[in-house]
Design an enzyme around this catalytic site. Structure first.
Site, short mmCIF file in Angstrom:
data_model
loop_
_atom_site.label_atom_id
_atom_site.label_comp_id
_atom_site.label_asym_id
_atom_site.label_seq_id
_atom_site.Cartn_x
_atom_site.Cartn_y
_atom_site.Cartn_z
CE LYS A 83 12.34 4.98 -0.22
NZ LYS A 83 10.96 4.92 0.22
P1 AMP Z 1 11.40 1.70 2.12
O1 AMP Z 1 9.94 1.38 2.20
O2 AMP Z 1 11.78 2.91 2.87
O3 AMP Z 1 12.27 0.51 2.38
O4 AMP Z 1 11.69 2.07 0.59
C1 AMP Z 1 11.48 1.18 -0.44
C2 AMP Z 1 10.13 1.43 -1.07
O5 AMP Z 1 10.15 2.66 -1.81
C3 AMP Z 1 9.78 0.43 -2.14
O6 AMP Z 1 9.26 -0.74 -1.57
C4 AMP Z 1 8.77 1.16 -2.98
O7 AMP Z 1 7.48 0.95 -2.42
C5 AMP Z 1 9.11 2.62 -2.78
N1 AMP Z 1 9.59 3.31 -3.99
C6 AMP Z 1 9.20 4.54 -4.33
N2 AMP Z 1 9.80 4.95 -5.44
C7 AMP Z 1 10.61 3.93 -5.84
C8 AMP Z 1 11.50 3.76 -6.93
N3 AMP Z 1 11.72 4.73 -7.83
N4 AMP Z 1 12.15 2.58 -7.00
C9 AMP Z 1 11.95 1.61 -6.10
N5 AMP Z 1 11.13 1.73 -5.05
C10 AMP Z 1 10.46 2.89 -4.91
#
Ligand code: AMP
Length: 765
Positions: A413
């Site tokens: 992530k």
């Molecule tokens: P959060 O912002 O904590 O809800 O996490 C989701 C966000 O992680 C997504 O909107 C993406 O911007 C980010 N992200 C980073 N790596 C990935 C990945 N491998 N797959 C999907 N989202 C990712």
């Protein structure tokens, strides 16, 4: 004869600008008897009113500007009764083709003689509202701007959201039935947009420009308008009041939705004096609350509390009302249609999330069955999709509980900025943020190298990815804070300091085909077939397909070492479609913040307590913790804590620490005054604490001077583990240990050079 526009209007008698100022924002009444009386009285009492009252019809030549009000014919009866006027006569204006419907005009309040609903009494919030019968503009088929302004006005005065939505749906339903080509501008005006959000066409006219236009149109002086705005806090209301109290010699042609919308779009595109002129030209034609909402639209704040989701619901309800116009006597949609409303709302919202463009959606809902909407409004490169989101989890076990035996994949992530990258058939690239803002101008460097990652000729695509800041020399990811220092607009490729790498994790569209209904395994396969990695520019998200819990745990640790936030765990085959706009259970995020990432716990001294609120009333709800600096023999604050306690814990701590309250902080407590607790304690108890990580802090003082001259270190997401009865306060974690823990974090270790040597340093924490 040419007349200047100002000659069309005359301020009500000679009311000085210094008229008594209202104490608070007054409610504008538009249809009450009070208002009528007030206006009749004012006009009758005005000496100038009598002078102006001529028995013969009076015609004025059109002004030069095509936007200004045209020829106006005013009739007055001979007995000095309230003026009886025909509506403005303007051959080019369909409004004026209205039959010789006699309207008694009393100032700005009008009531039709035949008792039909009219502009000033229009009220789409009433229970007996009928979308056809109450659409007073039905005969003309052109929606007056005043109908929408009245709708906004009643919505502004409404408290409950459901009622607000219902009111808007009544208005929309009327437009659908009576003047459907006004639905698109009505929808845009209701959310104060001029075009699809991703086109970024914004109004936001400066208040001073608007004030000048208001002054010019009403004859008031700028200082007065300014002081009124300061007092009332809303230039829209001030504008409306200025128009209401202005006596109009000639009634300008009524405004209609289409023209107002077109002019707002023009205003957004021009600047300088012509912008002001155009604002003025529309403003002089505003009646009652039109002035308020026209000005608010220009400011960029409509203040009616309708956002996109409410608007879509209102549209869906309007559609159902329209479909059942024969069955329901009033606007109230019977219970029987609840399911239909729910289904219509879902279909509309789903279509909108893949095609966020009302210019496409609205004609489709008017023409086709709602069930066809998704197919009629397909996704297309250039139009951002609402991205799929993930649900949080607390640990690896929860991931396995959720996914059971399904095939899953774990991806790193990345901590950067979500980017949906589109390429259309013309080869034009657009980049959209998580909120569908157009970020294309922010990344000219990406666009310049967008051909590099194509493995084969590709006609069109939409990829989902994360853009991260990239250290070119060390070939590694930099923290999000570095990316956030990048310029947002008008980026010159030559001046870019922060380089970026795109980590691609999904493919949503390829060569004219949408892939969102295909499982991730298939989308990934296509991604690999059409695209290739270019180091430091375009990379695929590091992934591991495994169903082994230990491997997931290990991969998680590796991701943190690789400067990532944790993992995204996704289903591969089953329940593995791309769910537009959903926080889906098929994507789970496993962040280091949720788990205990800092291997070692810290032993910290409780030096202060904050009184609890709500459920925690009567005990302390939070505490101030400190480490011990052996060199300076002082306690340095490191965090506030309120997590990890049971109710019983809080009771025990409150009883114990309550016996050690001191009247002020010890001279050897080092803290920032912003942290001052309700009670200070003797340093008598040590607690074991776990946290997600340690970061530099402008307010906490732990290890100050060791890692950074001015900033201390603080704990992120601290959690109480237990009381350390076996330790006394001076055996608490030492400031040097805290500094060491901070420095041994992967992110800090990897970026040591960058952290201390770049000019961006201050942006990091
Ligand atoms: P959060 O912002 O904590 O809800 O996490 C989701 C966000 O992680 C997504 O909107 C993406 O911007 C980010 N992200 C980073 N790596 C990935 C990945 N491998 N797959 C999907 N989202 C990712």
């Amino acid at each position: 004869m040419q007349k200047s526009i100002t000659s069309f209007f005359k301020r009500k008698s000679d009311v000085p600008d210094e008229s008594p100022e209202p104490k608070k924002a007054p409610k504008i009444k538009t249809e009450t008897e009070d208002t009528k009386k007030l206006l009749i009285k004012t006009e009758d009492e005005s000496p100038k009113a009598k002078i102006k009252a001529k028995p013969e019809p009076m015609t004025v030549d059109p002004p030069e500007s095509p936007d200004a009000p045209k020829s106006v014919k005013v009739e007055k009866d001979t007995e000095n009764k309230p003026a009886a006027a025909n509506d403005a006569k303007n051959e080019s204006d369909t409004e004026n083709k209205e039959a010789d419907r006699k309207v008694t005009t009393i100032g700005l309040v009008s009531t039709s003689k035949d008792g039909k609903e009219d502009a000033e009494n229009y009220d789409p919030s009433k229970d007996s509202y009928h979308p056809l019968k109450n659409a007073y503009w039905a005969s003309k088929k052109v929606t007056p701007y005043l109908a929408l302004a009245r709708t906004f006005q009643v919505i502004e005065e409404t408290k409950g959201r459901l009622k607000m939505i219902d009111t808007l749906s009544n208005y929309f339903c009327s437009v659908m039935l009576v003047s459907p080509s006004d639905l698109v501008p009505s929808v845009y005006l209701s959310i104060n947009q001029l075009a699809p959000a991703y086109e970024g066409l914004e109004l936001g006219v400066a208040e001073t420009t608007l004030m000048k236009a208001i002054c010019k149109a009403t004859g008031r002086n700028l200082a007065h308008i300014k002081s009124q705005t300061q007092l009332i806090g809303d230039l829209g209301i001030v504008a409306e009041q200025s128009r209401v109290s202005q006596r109009m010699m000639f009634q300008p042609a009524p405004l209609n939705i289409r023209d107002v919308f077109r002019k707002l779009r023009e205003i957004a595109k021009i600047s300088g004096q012509s912008k002001m002129d155009l604002v003025y030209n529309v403003f002089v034609s505003c009646r009652s609350s039109e002035a308020r909402f026209f000005i608010r639209s220009l400011i960029g704040k409509l203040r009616i509390g309708i956002a996109e989701q409410s608007l879509l619901t209102a549209l869906a309800i309007a559609l159902v009302k329209k479909n059942h116009i024969g069955d329901c006597k009033a606007s109230k949609v019977p219970e029987a249609y609840k399911d239909e409303i729910a289904e219509t709302t879902l279909l509309l919202k789903t279509a909108y999330s893949q095609c966020p463009n009302y210019d496409i959606i609205i004609p489709a809902i008017l023409e086709y069955d709602i069930k066809e909407l998704q197919e009629r409004c397909p996704m297309h490169p250039g139009m951002p999709l609402r991205p799929m989101l993930a649900q949080p989890t607390k640990g690896v076990h929860e991931v396995f509980e959720r996914f059971g035996g399904m095939h899953i994949t774990c991806e790193w992530k990345y901590d950067g900025e979500r980017a949906q990258i589109h390429c259309n058939e013309k080869g034009e690239i657009s980049i959209f943020s998580r909120n569908s803002e157009n970020n294309t101008a922010k990344y000219p460097d990406l666009i310049a190298r967008s051909k590099n990652f194509l493995k084969c000729p590709v006609e069109s695509y939409i990829i989902d990815s994360e853009i991260v800041a990239w250290d070119v020399e060390r070939k590694q990811i930099l923290p999000f804070q570095v990316l956030s220092t990048r310029k947002r607009k008008n980026v010159d490729i030559e001046e870019i300091k922060v380089q970026v790498c795109v980590y691609i994790f999904d493919l949503l569209y390829i060569n004219g085909t949408a892939l969102v209904t295909k499982p991730l395994s298939e989308r990934r396969k296509l991604l690999n077939e059409h695209f290739q990695e270019v180091e430091g520019e375009w990379q695929f998200a590091t992934a591991l397909n495994t169903n082994d819990i230990d491997e997931v745990q290990q991969f998680l640790e590796e991701s943190v070492k690789g400067n990532c936030e944790g993992l995204m765990v996704k289903t591969l085959d089953q329940e593995a479609t791309y769910e537009i706009a959903k926080r889906s259970r098929n994507w789970l995020k496993l962040k280091k913040d949720y788990i205990s990432n800092v291997g070692d716990s810290l032993d910290l001294v409780v030096i202060g307590g904050y009184k609890g609120k709500g459920k925690r009333t009567g005990t302390y709800g939070g505490f101030l913790l400190a480490c011990y600096d052996t060199e300076n023999e002082e306690y340095q604050t490191i965090c506030k804590i309120g997590t990890g306690f049971t109710d019983e814990d809080l009771q025990t701590h409150s009883e114990f620490l309550g016996k050690h309250v001191i009247s002020s902080a010890k001279s050897y407590y080092r803290y920032d005054s912003s942290l001052e607790p309700d009670h200070w304690f003797e340093p008598v108890q040590v607690w074991e604490i776990k946290c997600a990580d340690l970061s530099l802090s402008p307010i906490h003082r732990a290890a100050i001077g060791i890692v950074d001259g001015e900033r201390g270190i603080s704990l992120r997401f601290p959690r109480f583990i237990r009381i350390r009865d076996d330790k006394n306060s001076e055996n608490a974690t030492d400031a040097n240990q805290v500094a060491h823990m901070y420095q041994s974090q992967d992110l800090v270790k990897n970026n040591q050079k960058t952290l201390t040597q770049t000019d961006l340093e201050d942006e990091f924490y």
